[in-house]
Each structure stands twice: as structure tokens, then as C-alpha cells.
Scaffold this motif. Structure first.
Motif, mmCIF file in Angstrom:
data_model
loop_
_atom_site.group_PDB
_atom_site.id
_atom_site.type_symbol
_atom_site.label_atom_id
_atom_site.label_comp_id
_atom_site.label_asym_id
_atom_site.label_seq_id
_atom_site.Cartn_x
_atom_site.Cartn_y
_atom_site.Cartn_z
ATOM 1 N N ASN A 194 19.085 15.067 31.962
ATOM 2 C CA ASN A 194 19.510 13.525 32.176
ATOM 3 C C ASN A 194 19.108 12.568 31.114
ATOM 4 O OD1 ASN A 194 18.486 10.702 34.133
ATOM 5 N ND2 ASN A 194 20.274 11.593 34.309
ATOM 6 N N ARG A 195 18.818 13.168 29.887
ATOM 7 C CA ARG A 195 18.533 12.138 28.786
ATOM 8 C C ARG A 195 19.723 11.528 28.252
ATOM 9 N NH1 ARG A 195 14.888 16.843 25.620
ATOM 10 N NH2 ARG A 195 16.605 17.813 26.632
ATOM 11 N N GLU A 196 20.669 12.069 28.111
ATOM 12 C CA GLU A 196 22.169 11.610 27.629
ATOM 13 C C GLU A 196 22.739 10.513 28.553
ATOM 14 O OE1 GLU A 196 24.651 14.346 25.960
ATOM 15 O OE2 GLU A 196 23.087 15.410 24.772
ATOM 16 N N TYR A 223 18.892 7.585 35.299
ATOM 17 C CA TYR A 223 18.528 7.578 36.536
ATOM 18 C C TYR A 223 16.923 7.683 36.838
ATOM 19 C CZ TYR A 223 23.348 8.478 37.617
ATOM 20 O OH TYR A 223 24.792 8.231 37.784
ATOM 21 N N GLN A 224 16.617 6.934 37.858
ATOM 22 C CA GLN A 224 15.135 7.121 38.125
ATOM 23 C C GLN A 224 14.813 7.278 39.594
ATOM 24 O OE1 GLN A 224 12.445 3.986 36.609
ATOM 25 N NE2 GLN A 224 11.195 3.971 38.406
ATOM 26 N N THR A 225 13.951 8.222 39.807
ATOM 27 C CA THR A 225 13.643 8.834 41.193
ATOM 28 C C THR A 225 12.807 8.030 41.750
ATOM 29 O OG1 THR A 225 11.977 10.312 40.467
ATOM 30 C CG2 THR A 225 14.030 11.206 40.525
ATOM 31 N N PHE A 226 12.741 7.817 42.946
ATOM 32 C CA PHE A 226 11.996 7.365 44.164
ATOM 33 C C PHE A 226 11.922 7.964 45.535
ATOM 34 C CE2 PHE A 226 15.769 5.195 45.080
ATOM 35 C CZ PHE A 226 15.938 4.927 46.317
ATOM 36 N N GLY A 241 23.242 2.265 39.850
ATOM 37 C CA GLY A 241 23.079 3.624 39.468
ATOM 38 C C GLY A 241 21.729 3.919 39.505
ATOM 39 N N PHE A 242 20.923 3.571 40.357
ATOM 40 C CA PHE A 242 19.369 4.002 40.207
ATOM 41 C C PHE A 242 18.668 3.620 38.927
ATOM 42 C CE2 PHE A 242 21.362 6.627 43.607
ATOM 43 C CZ PHE A 242 20.701 5.910 44.883
ATOM 44 N N GLY A 243 19.333 2.707 38.316
ATOM 45 C CA GLY A 243 18.601 2.228 36.933
ATOM 46 C C GLY A 243 19.515 2.925 35.751
ATOM 47 N N ASN A 244 20.534 3.552 35.966
ATOM 48 C CA ASN A 244 21.513 4.407 35.026
ATOM 49 C C ASN A 244 22.542 3.179 34.445
ATOM 50 O OD1 ASN A 244 21.551 6.752 33.454
ATOM 51 N ND2 ASN A 244 23.849 7.082 34.584
ATOM 52 N N ASP A 245 22.749 2.313 35.169
ATOM 53 C CA ASP A 245 23.827 1.446 34.621
ATOM 54 C C ASP A 245 23.158 0.233 33.622
ATOM 55 O OD1 ASP A 245 25.691 2.850 35.957
ATOM 56 O OD2 ASP A 245 25.892 1.253 37.644
ATOM 57 N N ILE A 246 22.167 0.069 33.863
ATOM 58 C CA ILE A 246 21.323 -1.405 33.061
ATOM 59 C C ILE A 246 19.896 -0.755 32.501
ATOM 60 C CG2 ILE A 246 22.384 -3.001 34.298
ATOM 61 C CD1 ILE A 246 20.193 -3.345 36.091
ATOM 62 N N ILE A 247 19.646 -1.478 31.607
ATOM 63 C CA ILE A 247 18.247 -1.287 30.932
ATOM 64 C C ILE A 247 17.880 0.006 30.437
ATOM 65 C CG2 ILE A 247 15.994 -1.892 31.192
ATOM 66 C CD1 ILE A 247 17.701 -4.286 31.340
#
Length: 341
Positions: free
Chosen positions: A270-272, A253-256, A243-249
Motif C-alpha cells: 500500500n506504499r504507492e 489508507y489507514q486502518t482502524f 478514502g480512509f486517508g488515501n485521498d488527502i494528506i
């Protein structure tokens, strides 16, 4: 291309100051004097931005001014009556949510890739190479109800092109919303021998965001009944994971934005964790991993979350090359149907 290799070519540039693109055809103004930096396009009007004989290559297209979905770009190859490229410029340059200039952090949306660059302030740049043997014509239609402004520069060169050069194609698709339980079609109806080159995708979440990236990307090559290229998830196809970082840690979501792929912009709070009503802009260009086909090609992507099929809004532009110019399989939706807020 190595810049130190001197080629037998002649450069050209079509712009508001040099609408014919001719050598010695630019502004007759004095130093520091602008005579015609832009053009106005009336409602319902289609203007020709580039009309030239080959052989040659379009190497760069730049637009700004009005950058919404009501401006539709079309490219015609070899004096064909049909366009091989047809898309609203906002979606072509990866910004289908053209009314949203700011991302979730309050910054201008920026796409920074090898093929398309969207610079701060919405400077649209295309670096797709577009060879033509005999003729190229590029037009812009204003489908809105008011006059709009366009700044543009279309540049390239005249000279010999390779015998095996293909023709650039691009087509727009949308489903607002995606039919629940049925895959979204990125592109179909491609016939002939060619190479799939990539896609830009805009997704708008409807309802709770239960990991919308579970959907698999599938490519059907040369009469496939089942996909030959079958990616394991949406974020996997766009070269991310979890999930582009949303699933773990991070649980966020983090953009790139890389040379050939990225999730380059998120709009909405996207903070929640798994907050709904977000907007995502993505791209994947197959510069280093082209997908070849001999007879036909189709690509789909599932709209799927952890809890099953979803009904989000999907919008895309597919890019490919064919050995000869081809008519696009579907007509554009109306200007009103394209509105995405």
C-alpha cells in the motif's frame, strides 16, 4: 446488561470437553490433564456442536484450529429444518481472505469490535446475542477434502427471554468479480418484521485502484422503489471519509477498528498511491443505529471508482434479526468457488 443485577438464569457451555453442555458434564480428567480439547471433522462430515432446549440465549461463540472457508457454520432455531445462519466461519468473523493471516505491516489480522473479535492467531469470537424460545442447534460442516481440527466453546444461559425477542440471522454472499456497472447485493430476500444489524465486507482490487470507495450503500425498506437509506460512498457507510486517508494528506489508507465499525485490515503493498491488487476487510454493526423494517429489506453497495464502475471481488456476510426464524434466500457457492487468495 448490568452485571450487578442478579438474574434467574443458568449458564451453559458446549465444548469438546463438554459436548452435551450439561451441568457437571465437563472433563473427568485430573488437574492439568487434557482429555479432549478439540475435535476432528472428516471431509464431508457435519458435526453438531450445540443442541439444546430453551428458553435461553447464546451469548458467546469461540472457534480456532482450522479457520478457513471450508468450515461452514449453520444455526437452526426452534427445531426448523432450515438454518437461519449459514456462512463459512472465516467470512462470518470478518476474515474472508482466510489464507492471508498477515496484514500489510506483517501483523496478525485483528478485528476488535463489540460484536466480533478476531484475536491474534485467529481466535474467532462472536458476541452477537442470539435468543431462542424452544430450541437451538449449531452445526459445523467440513467441505474440504481433508480432515480438519476445531477447538470451540459455545456459551450462554437458560432463562426467560423478552416476548419481543427476535431471531438472529446471517447470510453469505459473494461476486468474484462484481458485474461491472451493476450494484453488489449485500442481502435481499429478507421477508417479515425485523431489524438489519450489520455487515462484514471483504474487497479485492482487480486492476488499478482508482478510489474504489466511491460506491454508495443503499437500503430498500418495505417495498421501496428507491432506497430510503442512501449513503454517499463506501468509506462513508463504514464511517470513514476521503478514502480512509488515501485521498488527502497521507495518500495512504489507514486502518482502524472501533466498537461498531472499521477498516481493520489491508493486505498487499500500500506504499504507492492507488496501488492495485490490495485486499481490504471492513465491518459495520448497527448496534446504535439499527435499521428497522416491517415487511422486507434489501441492501446493495456500488463497486465504483473515480473513473467509473469497477469489477473487483466482493464478499460479505449480512446480519439481522427477524420476529421468527426464516429460511435464507440463496444457497452457498461451492467450496471451490469460495477460494480467495
Amino acid at each position: 446488561m448490568k452485571l450487578y443485577r442478579i438474574k434467574n438464569r443458568q449458564s451453559f457451555g458446549f465444548s469438546a470437553e463438554n459436548p452435551t453442555g450439561q451441568k457437571n458434564g465437563g472433563t473427568k480428567g485430573k488437574d492439568c490433564e487434557k482429555l479432549r480439547p478439540c475435535i476432528q471433522i472428516a471431509p464431508g462430515e457435519t458435526v453438531t456442536l450445540c443442541d439444546t432446549d430453551g428458553p435461553g440465549m447464546i451469548t458467546h461463540i469461540w472457534f480456532t484450529g482450522y479457520v478457513g472457508h471450508s468450515f461452514v457454520m449453520r444455526i437452526y432455531w426452534e427445531n426448523e429444518e432450515f438454518p437461519s445462519v449459514e456462512a463459512p466461519i472465516s467470512a462470518f468473523f470478518g476474515c474472508a481472505y482466510d489464507e492471508n493471516f498477515k496484514d500489510r505491516d506483517g501483523n496478525y489480522i485483528v478485528l476488535n469490535s463489540a460484536k466480533i473479535l478476531t484475536a491474534p492467531g485467529r481466535g474467532f469470537n462472536s458476541y452477537w446475542e442470539m435468543p431462542f424460545a424452544k430450541h437451538c442447534r449449531i452445526t459445523m460442516e467440513n467441505r474440504s477434502k481433508k480432515e480438519e481440527t476445531l477447538y470451540y466453546m459455545i456459551s450462554g444461559w437458560y432463562g426467560e427471554i423478552p416476548q419481543d425477542a427476535g431471531y438472529f440471522h446471517a447470510a453469505y454472499r459473494q461476486e468474484h468479480p462484481v458485474t461491472k456497472g451493476r450494484a453488489y447485493t449485500i442481502i435481499d430476500g429478507i421477508e417479515g418484521r425485523g431489524c438489519f444489524a450489520g455487515v462484514t465486507l471483504a474487497t479485492g482490487m482487480n486492476g488499478n485502484n482508482t478510489c474504489w470507495v466511491e460506491g454508495e450503500a443503499k437500503m430498500y425498506i418495505d417495498d421501496d422503489q428507491y432506497p430510503s437509506m442512501n449513503y454517499t460512498g463506501t468509506e462513508d457507510y463504514f464511517c470513514g471519509s476521503y478514502g480512509f486517508g488515501n485521498d488527502i494528506i497521507l495518500n495512504r489508507y489507514q486502518t482502524f477498528s472501533g466498537m461498531y465499525t472499521g477498516l481493520f485490515a489491508i493486505m498487499g503493498d500500500n506504499r504507492e498511491f492507488y496501488n492495485g491488487q490490495q485486499r481490504f476487510l471492513l465491518y459495520r454493526f448497527h448496534e446504535k443505529d439499527p435499521v428497522y423494517f416491517s415487511k422486507n429489506f434489501k441492501m446493495t453497495i456500488d463497486n465504483l471508482g473515480w473513473t467509473g464502475p469497477r469489477y473487483d471481488d466482493y464478499t460479505s456476510v449480512a446480519y439481522w434479526y427477524l420476529e421468527k426464524p426464516s429460511k435464507l434466500a440463496k444457497e452457498l457457492p461451492s467450496d471451490e468457488e469460495m477460494v480467495m487468495k
